[in-house]
Design a protein around this motif. Sequence first.
Motif, PDB file in Angstrom:
ATOM      1  N   TYR A  51     -10.527  51.783 -70.561  1.00  0.00           N
ATOM      2  CA  TYR A  51     -11.301  51.738 -69.330  1.00  0.00           C
ATOM      3  C   TYR A  51     -12.677  51.172 -69.634  1.00  0.00           C
ATOM      4  O   TYR A  51     -13.216  51.374 -70.719  1.00  0.00           O
ATOM      5  CB  TYR A  51     -11.439  53.138 -68.716  1.00  0.00           C
ATOM      6  N   THR A  52     -13.255  50.468 -68.660  1.00  0.00           N
ATOM      7  CA  THR A  52     -14.591  49.904 -68.793  1.00  0.00           C
ATOM      8  C   THR A  52     -15.521  50.645 -67.851  1.00  0.00           C
ATOM      9  O   THR A  52     -15.162  50.916 -66.707  1.00  0.00           O
ATOM     10  CB  THR A  52     -14.577  48.406 -68.436  1.00  0.00           C
ATOM     11  N   ASP A 103     -19.010  48.821 -71.201  1.00  0.00           N
ATOM     12  CA  ASP A 103     -18.554  49.387 -72.473  1.00  0.00           C
ATOM     13  C   ASP A 103     -17.116  49.855 -72.292  1.00  0.00           C
ATOM     14  O   ASP A 103     -16.713  50.262 -71.206  1.00  0.00           O
ATOM     15  CB  ASP A 103     -19.427  50.569 -72.892  1.00  0.00           C
ATOM     16  N   ASP A 104     -16.337  49.796 -73.353  1.00  0.00           N
ATOM     17  CA  ASP A 104     -14.938  50.213 -73.315  1.00  0.00           C
ATOM     18  C   ASP A 104     -14.797  51.667 -73.729  1.00  0.00           C
ATOM     19  O   ASP A 104     -15.478  52.130 -74.648  1.00  0.00           O
ATOM     20  CB  ASP A 104     -14.086  49.354 -74.258  1.00  0.00           C
ATOM     21  N   ARG A 118     -16.517  52.048 -77.218  1.00  0.00           N
ATOM     22  CA  ARG A 118     -16.777  50.884 -78.063  1.00  0.00           C
ATOM     23  C   ARG A 118     -17.734  49.996 -77.290  1.00  0.00           C
ATOM     24  O   ARG A 118     -17.406  49.473 -76.240  1.00  0.00           O
ATOM     25  CB  ARG A 118     -15.477  50.140 -78.371  1.00  0.00           C
ATOM     26  N   HIS A 119     -18.931  49.871 -77.821  1.00  0.00           N
ATOM     27  CA  HIS A 119     -19.939  49.016 -77.211  1.00  0.00           C
ATOM     28  C   HIS A 119     -19.637  47.576 -77.588  1.00  0.00           C
ATOM     29  O   HIS A 119     -18.874  47.305 -78.502  1.00  0.00           O
ATOM     30  CB  HIS A 119     -21.336  49.431 -77.721  1.00  0.00           C
ATOM     31  N   ARG A 120     -20.242  46.662 -76.883  1.00  0.00           N
ATOM     32  CA  ARG A 120     -20.024  45.233 -77.177  1.00  0.00           C
ATOM     33  C   ARG A 120     -20.353  44.887 -78.629  1.00  0.00           C
ATOM     34  O   ARG A 120     -19.849  43.932 -79.176  1.00  0.00           O
ATOM     35  CB  ARG A 120     -20.856  44.381 -76.225  1.00  0.00           C
ATOM     36  N   THR A 121     -21.203  45.681 -79.267  1.00  0.00           N
ATOM     37  CA  THR A 121     -21.561  45.412 -80.668  1.00  0.00           C
ATOM     38  C   THR A 121     -20.642  46.150 -81.632  1.00  0.00           C
ATOM     39  O   THR A 121     -20.916  46.230 -82.817  1.00  0.00           O
ATOM     40  CB  THR A 121     -23.020  45.821 -80.934  1.00  0.00           C
ATOM     41  N   GLN A 169     -21.554  60.369 -66.197  1.00  0.00           N
ATOM     42  CA  GLN A 169     -22.679  59.647 -66.788  1.00  0.00           C
ATOM     43  C   GLN A 169     -22.522  58.126 -66.777  1.00  0.00           C
ATOM     44  O   GLN A 169     -23.510  57.405 -66.721  1.00  0.00           O
ATOM     45  CB  GLN A 169     -22.894  60.110 -68.234  1.00  0.00           C
ATOM     46  N   PHE A 170     -21.283  57.640 -66.851  1.00  0.00           N
ATOM     47  CA  PHE A 170     -21.073  56.204 -67.039  1.00  0.00           C
ATOM     48  C   PHE A 170     -20.138  55.578 -66.000  1.00  0.00           C
ATOM     49  O   PHE A 170     -19.890  54.387 -66.039  1.00  0.00           O
ATOM     50  CB  PHE A 170     -20.509  55.934 -68.437  1.00  0.00           C
ATOM     51  N   GLY A 171     -19.573  56.395 -65.103  1.00  0.00           N
ATOM     52  CA  GLY A 171     -18.611  55.904 -64.139  1.00  0.00           C
ATOM     53  C   GLY A 171     -19.248  55.006 -63.083  1.00  0.00           C
ATOM     54  O   GLY A 171     -20.458  54.885 -63.025  1.00  0.00           O
ATOM     55  N   PRO A 172     -18.436  54.371 -62.319  1.00  0.00           N
ATOM     56  CA  PRO A 172     -16.986  54.516 -62.273  1.00  0.00           C
ATOM     57  C   PRO A 172     -16.311  53.812 -63.444  1.00  0.00           C
ATOM     58  O   PRO A 172     -16.860  52.864 -64.004  1.00  0.00           O
ATOM     59  CB  PRO A 172     -16.605  53.853 -60.953  1.00  0.00           C
ATOM     60  N   LEU A 173     -15.129  54.289 -63.793  1.00  0.00           N
ATOM     61  CA  LEU A 173     -14.338  53.678 -64.853  1.00  0.00           C
ATOM     62  C   LEU A 173     -13.271  52.792 -64.225  1.00  0.00           C
ATOM     63  O   LEU A 173     -12.647  53.170 -63.240  1.00  0.00           O
ATOM     64  CB  LEU A 173     -13.673  54.744 -65.723  1.00  0.00           C
ATOM     65  N   THR A 174     -13.081  51.625 -64.799  1.00  0.00           N
ATOM     66  CA  THR A 174     -12.098  50.668 -64.319  1.00  0.00           C
ATOM     67  C   THR A 174     -11.080  50.417 -65.410  1.00  0.00           C
ATOM     68  O   THR A 174     -11.451  50.089 -66.540  1.00  0.00           O
ATOM     69  CB  THR A 174     -12.772  49.335 -63.931  1.00  0.00           C
ATOM     70  N   LYS A 175      -9.792  50.556 -65.075  1.00  0.00           N
ATOM     71  CA  LYS A 175      -8.736  50.336 -66.067  1.00  0.00           C
ATOM     72  C   LYS A 175      -8.697  48.863 -66.451  1.00  0.00           C
ATOM     73  O   LYS A 175      -8.780  47.986 -65.601  1.00  0.00           O
ATOM     74  CB  LYS A 175      -7.382  50.748 -65.502  1.00  0.00           C
ATOM     75  N   VAL A 176      -8.570  48.601 -67.742  1.00  0.00           N
ATOM     76  CA  VAL A 176      -8.465  47.234 -68.254  1.00  0.00           C
ATOM     77  C   VAL A 176      -6.989  46.882 -68.322  1.00  0.00           C
ATOM     78  O   VAL A 176      -6.219  47.562 -68.994  1.00  0.00           O
ATOM     79  CB  VAL A 176      -9.122  47.104 -69.645  1.00  0.00           C
ATOM     80  N   TYR A 177      -6.596  45.850 -67.604  1.00  0.00           N
ATOM     81  CA  TYR A 177      -5.199  45.383 -67.623  1.00  0.00           C
ATOM     82  C   TYR A 177      -5.111  44.201 -68.561  1.00  0.00           C
ATOM     83  O   TYR A 177      -5.454  43.088 -68.215  1.00  0.00           O
ATOM     84  CB  TYR A 177      -4.751  44.975 -66.233  1.00  0.00           C
ATOM     85  N   ALA A 178      -4.688  44.466 -69.789  1.00  0.00           N
ATOM     86  CA  ALA A 178      -4.575  43.359 -70.754  1.00  0.00           C
ATOM     87  C   ALA A 178      -3.402  43.605 -71.662  1.00  0.00           C
ATOM     88  O   ALA A 178      -2.924  44.669 -71.829  1.00  0.00           O
ATOM     89  CB  ALA A 178      -5.845  43.242 -71.565  1.00  0.00           C
TER      90      ALA A 178
END
Length: 130
Positions: free
Chosen positions: A77-78, A83-84, A103-106, A121-130
Motif C-alpha cells: 500500500y502507498t 511511501d510504501d 519503505r521510503h523512496r530512499t 498518521q499516514f492514510g489514506p492507504l492505496t493498494k498498489v496493483y503491480a
Amino acid sequence: MAEAQYETRTRTVEEMVVILTITADEADWLRTALDTFPGPTSSSIRDALMDITSPAPETSADTFEYDGVTYDLTKTYTDRDDDDWNFSTDLRGSDGAPLARFRHRTDYEGGGYTLAYVVAQFGPLTKVYA
C-alpha cells in the motif's frame, strides 16, 4: 506427407475499457433513457444496468478489516507521502491488527507500526496493483 494436430494457444489481448461510476439513481435514469434507443449497443448497456452485481468481499487469513476497509496483507500500500507499506500476516499488535513496515523512496525501512496507527498518521492507504 501432410500432418495435422490440434493445438491450444494462449493469446494476450490488450483493450481499452471505460469505467463509469454513477449513483444508483443515475443508473435508474440511464436505464430508462436507453429504452428509447434501439440497437445492440444500447441494449447491451441496458442489460448490464439491469444485472448490477456487487464484488465479492475479500476474506482470507491474509486480509484484515479495519474501520470498514478490508486490507489484503499480501499487497503493498502507498500512503499520502508516496511511501510504501507492507503488513505482516503473522505479527500482530496489542489490538490484534497486523504490524506494518514502510519503505521510503530512499529504501530506508522502519517497522512495528499497527495498521490503525499507519491509517491515522499516514492514510489514506492505496493498494498498489503491480
